[in-house]
Structures are given as structure tokens and as C-alpha cells.
Enzyme design. Structure first.
Site, short mmCIF file in Angstrom:
data_model
loop_
_atom_site.label_atom_id
_atom_site.label_comp_id
_atom_site.label_asym_id
_atom_site.label_seq_id
_atom_site.Cartn_x
_atom_site.Cartn_y
_atom_site.Cartn_z
N GLY A 198 -11.47 -97.31 88.40
CA GLY A 198 -10.38 -98.15 88.89
C GLY A 198 -10.87 -99.42 89.55
N GLU A 199 -9.98 -100.36 89.68
CA GLU A 199 -10.22 -101.64 90.36
C GLU A 199 -9.46 -101.62 91.68
OE1 GLU A 199 -10.64 -104.89 92.13
OE2 GLU A 199 -11.81 -104.82 90.26
N CYS A 252 -13.85 -103.71 81.24
CA CYS A 252 -15.27 -104.08 81.23
C CYS A 252 -16.02 -103.23 80.20
CB CYS A 252 -15.88 -103.90 82.61
SG CYS A 252 -15.06 -104.91 83.88
N SER A 289 -18.45 -107.71 91.23
CA SER A 289 -19.09 -107.36 89.95
C SER A 289 -19.18 -108.63 89.11
CB SER A 289 -18.28 -106.28 89.22
OG SER A 289 -18.27 -105.08 89.95
N LEU A 290 -20.32 -109.27 89.15
CA LEU A 290 -20.48 -110.58 88.50
C LEU A 290 -21.01 -110.42 87.07
CD1 LEU A 290 -20.03 -113.56 89.19
CD2 LEU A 290 -22.45 -113.67 89.85
N HIS A 291 -22.21 -109.89 86.94
CA HIS A 291 -22.80 -109.47 85.66
C HIS A 291 -23.10 -110.58 84.65
CE1 HIS A 291 -21.87 -105.69 87.41
NE2 HIS A 291 -20.59 -105.66 87.05
N CYS A 329 -8.68 -97.21 84.30
CA CYS A 329 -8.79 -98.60 84.74
C CYS A 329 -8.32 -99.50 83.61
CB CYS A 329 -10.23 -98.93 85.11
SG CYS A 329 -10.49 -100.62 85.72
N ASN A 336 -25.70 -97.71 82.98
CA ASN A 336 -25.65 -96.38 82.39
C ASN A 336 -25.10 -96.53 80.98
OD1 ASN A 336 -26.20 -94.21 84.61
ND2 ASN A 336 -24.94 -95.78 85.59
N SER A 396 -15.76 -102.77 95.91
CA SER A 396 -16.27 -103.49 94.75
C SER A 396 -15.13 -103.94 93.86
CB SER A 396 -17.22 -102.58 93.95
OG SER A 396 -17.66 -103.22 92.77
N CYS A 448 -19.44 -93.85 86.77
CA CYS A 448 -17.99 -93.65 86.85
C CYS A 448 -17.37 -93.56 85.46
CB CYS A 448 -17.33 -94.76 87.67
SG CYS A 448 -17.60 -96.43 87.05
N GLU A 494 -12.83 -88.83 89.36
CA GLU A 494 -14.21 -88.48 89.68
C GLU A 494 -14.65 -89.08 91.01
OE1 GLU A 494 -16.97 -89.35 86.40
OE2 GLU A 494 -15.18 -89.57 85.17
#
Length: 345
Positions: free
Chosen positions: A153-154, A110, A208-210, A106, A284, A185, A327, A86
Site C-alpha cells: 500500500g501507499e 510500481c 521512493s525515488l528509484h 496497492c 527483491n 515511505s 512486501c 502482510e
């Protein structure tokens, strides 16, 4: 499309062709040409050699969605081996931005991300990442000037192809997209952040901490079991020192999990004295998990606390929610619906 200009020139020379043919091929490819036979200034003998050695790897569009307010396009692409990926194009006043995928699926796991639910199938080549931009640009009929590697993906799990992609789209004979218009990212693969810093690129690195602590981060991000926040921040400081570029920390706000005032204060203390910017992301929602988006009031309060503590902060504008623009959502929906058809559901 996996070849840069120098590699293509070398191939031409080794195959007894004039090296200037490389630039001609580049010109045709970036005009959306998908067959060597359509390259009108190319001799038939050269075309025959090219057909034996190469194919032009532009993906095909399986689905294309346009948001109601016409500021977002979502593409489901099929690759030559029938794998699906995508991309999302977002239209801003400063130009068009594309979010590209770097892997099919991926393996990072996560919890808030749809692209990782079925794991990783394979890495994308640099040309397959590039092909998303060319095909999307052709479809919308406009130039794309900004690239974010935040799709499925990473990127740092596909390090070599990601780095080659960055250099390829920066070439003046290709898309000529400046490095400062590129954002990568990562969920925090520490050795490859350090490795990336050694290249002294001028791209924006987004982490990407979160979560403001390791215990909370481990609840949604398996990578936290391998690399601590302390290790990630040390790698980020090294990156800043090598590149003099500000780091972006992405923080996806999940209702009741990481969006309290206490979390905001902890995050402020964690990031103080680091050249950085925080991008708050309303998640999302994905039906496969029970994570819910924070309320508008909670997001604003979280932002206010960070700003009050001297941390530059923005709230990501939500775009394309009516077309599943997060994504992994479209790919997964398409695979599920087609599997159901095959089962007679």
C-alpha cells in the site's frame, strides 16, 4: 481499535459509562485481549454495551515464517472481512522494527513491487494498521519499538487513516512509540507530502525515488506521469523547512536499468544541498517481471560515487530473503496456491 483515548472516553460518557473505563479497555487491548468478556474489571452491563457497539479488530495469523538466522519474521494476517495483508518484523541491536501494510494491495503500479500486481482492494483503517503491531508483538513475545510504513500500500493514498495511526501509536496509554521511531515511505504524492508537512510531525519521511530523471522513473513508476521529480523535491524542501527533519530517498537498484555510474552522478547532482540521506535497496526479484537485482560490485560503486559527492548513503541490509520478506510476495503466493487448489491443480 479505530478509537483513540479521547474518542473512547467520549463514547463512554455518551453511553452513561465512567470515562475511566476507556483507559481500562486500552490496558486490556494492549495486553492482547481479544474478547470484552476477558476484561475482568469490567461490569457485565458495560461488556454488553461494548459487544453491541464494537469488536476488537486484531488480525488472525494465517502464516508465520522465521528466517534461518532468526532476525526476521514474516506474517500473513487475515482481517475480519477475510482480506489478507502482510507485516515483517526485523530484529536489530537497537530494537525490533515492524514494517506494516496500510492498504490491501496497492494501486500505484510500481513495476518492482509484488503488492501492486493485482491492484488495490481497499484502505486499512487506523486500527487495522495498529493491529498488525499488537499481534506481531504478541507472537514474538517482545516489544516492537520502531515502525516503518513500507509494506503493501501507499500510506499517503490512505492519508487520514495513516495520520490517525501515527497519533494513536504515539499515545502514552497505547504503544507509546515516539514519532522519531516512525518512518513513512511514499512514492511521491505531492499534495499529501505538503499536507503532511503542515502537521509538523517528527517522523522520518522516505521518498521512493528509484531514478535520477523523470524519463527513467516513468518506466517503472506510473506516479511519475503525474508528479515530476522537480515537484517532489520542492515538496520535500517544504517538508524539511516545516519539520527540520532529514528526508530519506530510497533507491531500488535494478540491473542494467538505473544502476550505472552515470545514474549515480546524476542522482548526486539532483540531491546536492538537500538535507537528506540515500538508502540504496537491492531489489527483491519478482517472478511476474524481468527486473534483476544489481550486482554487489555495482551497488558498492553506486554508493561510493554518492558518498564521494557528499551524499550520505547506506545500503539496506538484506533480511528475510529466505522467507519472501519483500512486501506483497507472501500474500500473492498464498492467494495463488489456494486458487490452484480450488481449481484442482
Amino acid at each position: 481499535m479505530d478509537y483513540n483515548m479521547e474518542e473512547l472516553k467520549d463514547w463512554m460518557t455518551k453511553n452513561k459509562e465512567n470515562s475511566f473505563r476507556a483507559k481500562q479497555i486500552f490496558d486490556w487491548i494492549y495486553k492482547y485481549t481479544e474478547k470484552f468478556e476477558d476484561m475482568k474489571n469490567m461490569p457485565k452491563t458495560t461488556i454488553n454495551k461494548l459487544n453491541k457497539a464494537f469488536y476488537i479488530g486484531l488480525p488472525s495469523i494465517i502464516k508465520k515464517y522465521e528466517s534461518k538466522n532468526k532476525d526476521t519474521y514474516k506474517f500473513l494476517f487475515k482481517l475480519k472481512d477475510d482480506n489478507l495483508i502482510e507485516s515483517v518484523v526485523m530484529k536489530y541491536k537497537h530494537g525490533n522494527t515492524i514494517c506494516v501494510s496500510t492498504q490491501v494491495g496497492c494501486r500505484m503500479g510500481c513495476k518492482f513491487c509484488a503488492s501492486t500486481i493485482d491492484g488495490m482492494v481497499r484502505n486499512l483503517t487506523s486500527g487495522e494498521i495498529l493491529g498488525q503491531i499488537i499481534k506481531a508483538s504478541e507472537s514474538i513475545g517482545e516489544r516492537i519499538s520502531n515502525v516503518v510504513m513500507m509494506g503493501s500500500g501507499e500510506p499517503l493514498d490512505n492519508y487520514d487513516n495513516t495520520l490517525k495511526f501515527i497519533h494513536t501509536i504515539n499515545e502514552k496509554y497505547g504503544l507509546n512509540i515516539g514519532q522519531r521511531h516512525i518512518t513513512l515511505s511514499t512514492c511521491g504524492i505531492v499534495p499529501n507530502i505538503i499536507k503532511l508537512a503542515e502537521n509538523e510531525l517528527q517522523i522520518t519521511l522516505a521518498i521512493s525515488l528509484h531514478a535520477p530523471d523523470d524519463e527513467l522513473r516513468r518506466k517503472t513508476m506510473p506516479i511519475a506521469n503525474k508528479y515530476s521529480i522537480k515537484e517532489i523535491l520542492e515538496a520535500c524542501k517544504y517538508y524539511i523547512n516545516k519539520t527540520n527533519r532529514r528526508i530519506t530517498f530510497e533507491y531500488a537498484l535494478v540491473k542494467g536499468l538505473n544502476d550505472s555510474k552515470i545514474h549515480a552522478e546524476k542522482l548526486s547532482n539532483l540531491l546536492k544541498n538537500i538535507l537528506c540521506h540515500v538508502n540504496l535497496i537491492p531489489i527483491n526479484e519478482v517472478k511476474e517481471n524481468k527486473l534483476k537485482k544489481s550486482t554487489t560490485e555495482s551497488i558498492k560503486e553506486f554508493s561510493h560515487i554518492l558518498i564521494k559527492n557528499g551524499i550520505e548513503t547506506t545500503i539496506r541490509r538484506e533480511m528475510g530473503s529466505d522467507i519472501n520478506a519483500a512486501c506483497g510476495q507472501l500474500r500473492r503466493s498464498y492467494i495463488n496456491s489456494n486458487n490452484n487448489l480450488l481449481k484442482g491443480v
